[in-house]
Design a protein around this motif. Structure first.
Motif, mmCIF file in Angstrom:
data_model
loop_
_atom_site.group_PDB
_atom_site.id
_atom_site.type_symbol
_atom_site.label_atom_id
_atom_site.label_comp_id
_atom_site.label_asym_id
_atom_site.label_seq_id
_atom_site.Cartn_x
_atom_site.Cartn_y
_atom_site.Cartn_z
ATOM 1 N N LEU A 96 -9.053 -6.282 7.040
ATOM 2 C CA LEU A 96 -7.846 -5.564 6.831
ATOM 3 C C LEU A 96 -7.854 -4.437 8.234
ATOM 4 C CD1 LEU A 96 -7.972 -4.543 3.372
ATOM 5 C CD2 LEU A 96 -6.128 -5.905 4.163
ATOM 6 N N PRO A 97 -7.687 -5.104 9.433
ATOM 7 C CA PRO A 97 -7.818 -4.216 10.570
ATOM 8 C C PRO A 97 -6.957 -3.396 11.013
ATOM 9 C CG PRO A 97 -7.602 -6.737 11.224
ATOM 10 C CD PRO A 97 -7.887 -6.634 9.753
ATOM 11 N N ASP A 98 -5.625 -3.891 10.274
ATOM 12 C CA ASP A 98 -4.388 -3.054 10.726
ATOM 13 C C ASP A 98 -4.051 -1.620 9.792
ATOM 14 O OD1 ASP A 98 -3.635 -4.649 12.569
ATOM 15 O OD2 ASP A 98 -2.692 -6.002 11.159
ATOM 16 N N TYR A 99 -5.323 -1.636 8.785
ATOM 17 C CA TYR A 99 -4.996 -0.410 7.943
ATOM 18 C C TYR A 99 -6.076 0.573 8.114
ATOM 19 C CZ TYR A 99 -1.771 -3.648 5.519
ATOM 20 O OH TYR A 99 -0.629 -4.535 5.456
ATOM 21 N N PRO A 100 -5.649 1.980 7.900
ATOM 22 C CA PRO A 100 -6.819 2.921 8.056
ATOM 23 C C PRO A 100 -7.864 2.658 6.893
ATOM 24 C CG PRO A 100 -4.812 3.755 7.184
ATOM 25 C CD PRO A 100 -4.511 2.388 7.640
ATOM 26 N N GLU A 101 -9.117 3.432 7.127
ATOM 27 C CA GLU A 101 -10.062 3.324 6.086
ATOM 28 C C GLU A 101 -9.455 4.125 4.729
ATOM 29 O OE1 GLU A 101 -13.720 4.696 7.614
ATOM 30 O OE2 GLU A 101 -13.733 3.072 9.136
ATOM 31 N N THR A 102 -8.987 5.173 4.800
ATOM 32 C CA THR A 102 -8.515 6.119 3.741
ATOM 33 C C THR A 102 -7.503 5.217 2.944
ATOM 34 O OG1 THR A 102 -6.421 7.012 5.261
ATOM 35 C CG2 THR A 102 -8.562 8.205 5.140
ATOM 36 N N VAL A 103 -6.729 4.443 3.280
ATOM 37 C CA VAL A 103 -5.831 3.509 2.676
ATOM 38 C C VAL A 103 -6.668 2.609 1.808
ATOM 39 C CG1 VAL A 103 -3.834 1.943 2.494
ATOM 40 C CG2 VAL A 103 -3.913 4.173 3.877
ATOM 41 N N ILE A 104 -7.685 2.007 2.470
ATOM 42 C CA ILE A 104 -8.446 1.060 1.889
ATOM 43 C C ILE A 104 -9.338 1.467 0.850
ATOM 44 C CG2 ILE A 104 -10.446 -0.606 2.428
ATOM 45 C CD1 ILE A 104 -9.239 -0.956 5.225
#
Length: 266
Positions: A96-104
């Protein structure tokens, strides 16, 4: 009268800060134009979609701009379902390279909460340093009935050897045999075939014997996140293990004596 007119002519336009506190004039004062209103809008008065945000603009325009937790959660759910082995957080983030770590991170926590409890047939478990969707162990009997199969069981000798390696690793076959008191080469080979034990190196000694340790499959098999999660044995359990070793040693000695007697008779 002239003083009042002069003051009106020389007064400066109201600033944006003063706009909200200006006293209301009589009906004779001209109403501000649309351009004046636009100029006097402050940051707090702007609509949310027009308000600038802090951070990287490229990230703001990315797929996670709207904080789409539901989409990230659905993607992670699909990834975990498709994988036949535990996935580390790093592996999930790389997918999921397009999403920030916080969302993941939030999506994983959301999934863990949803896939938990006795009322769920699938649980999201943390095993072997990663995440994996697994069936609820409370329903194992129903699953076995569906497949009409019995679970693969390890012999007592294999379980004893596996326990020794798990708690004492790294160690050689000679170390295992010294503890058990019997030859353990066949049992260790069986554990290797089950991918529960592996060679993790060689001892710098005569013959360079193999050094054994447990595998990632061992952690998955026993639902452990790491070796630190191994249960601590109390004195009673240690005594029970020693008794089993003694019984097995006695059985092995009896079998050797019987074989020797047969050889002498021939």
């Amino acid at each position: 009268m002239s003083d009042k007119n002069d003051t009106t002519k020389n007064s400066t336009p109201p600033t944006p800060e003063a706009h909200g506190h200006r006293e209301e004039k009589g009906s004779g004062e001209p109403s501000p134009t649309a351009a004046d209103k636009q100029q006097q809008l402050t940051l707090d008065e702007q609509p949310d979609e027009q308000r600038p945000e802090d951070g990287d603009p490229a990230e703001q325009r990315g797929p996670a701009e709207q904080g789409d937790l539901h989409e990230v959660r659905a993607i992670i759910e699909a990834i975990l379902f498709a994988s036949d082995e535990p996935l580390t957080r790093e592996t999930i983030e790389a997918s999921l390279p397009d999403y920030p770590e916080t969302v993941i991170k939030s999506a994983l926590e959301n999934l863990r909460f949803e896939y938990s409890g006795q009322h769920r047939g699938i649980h999201l478990a943390e095993v072997a340093g990663g995440y994996q969707l697994r069936t609820n162990p409370d329903f194992k009997d129903h699953i076995l009935k569906m497949y009409e199969a019995r679970p693969r069981k390890l012999s007592r000798a294999a379980m004893e050897t596996l326990a020794i390696i798990a708690y004492q690793q790294p160690l050689t076959r000679a170390d295992v045999e010294e503890i058990r008191g019997v030859d353990s080469s066949g049992v260790i080979r069986t554990l290797e075939e089950h991918d529960l034990v592996q060679t993790i190196g060689r001892l710098d000694d005569l013959g360079r014997p193999h050094i054994y340790g447990t595998t990632e499959r061992f952690l998955e098999f026993f639902s452990l996140d790491s070796l630190a999660d191994l249960p601590t044995l109390d004195d009673t359990e240690l005594e029970a293990i020693e008794e089993m070793y003694a019984e097995e040693l006695a059985e092995a000695e009896a079998a050797d004596k019987a074989q020797q007697a047969d050889d002498d008779a021939e």
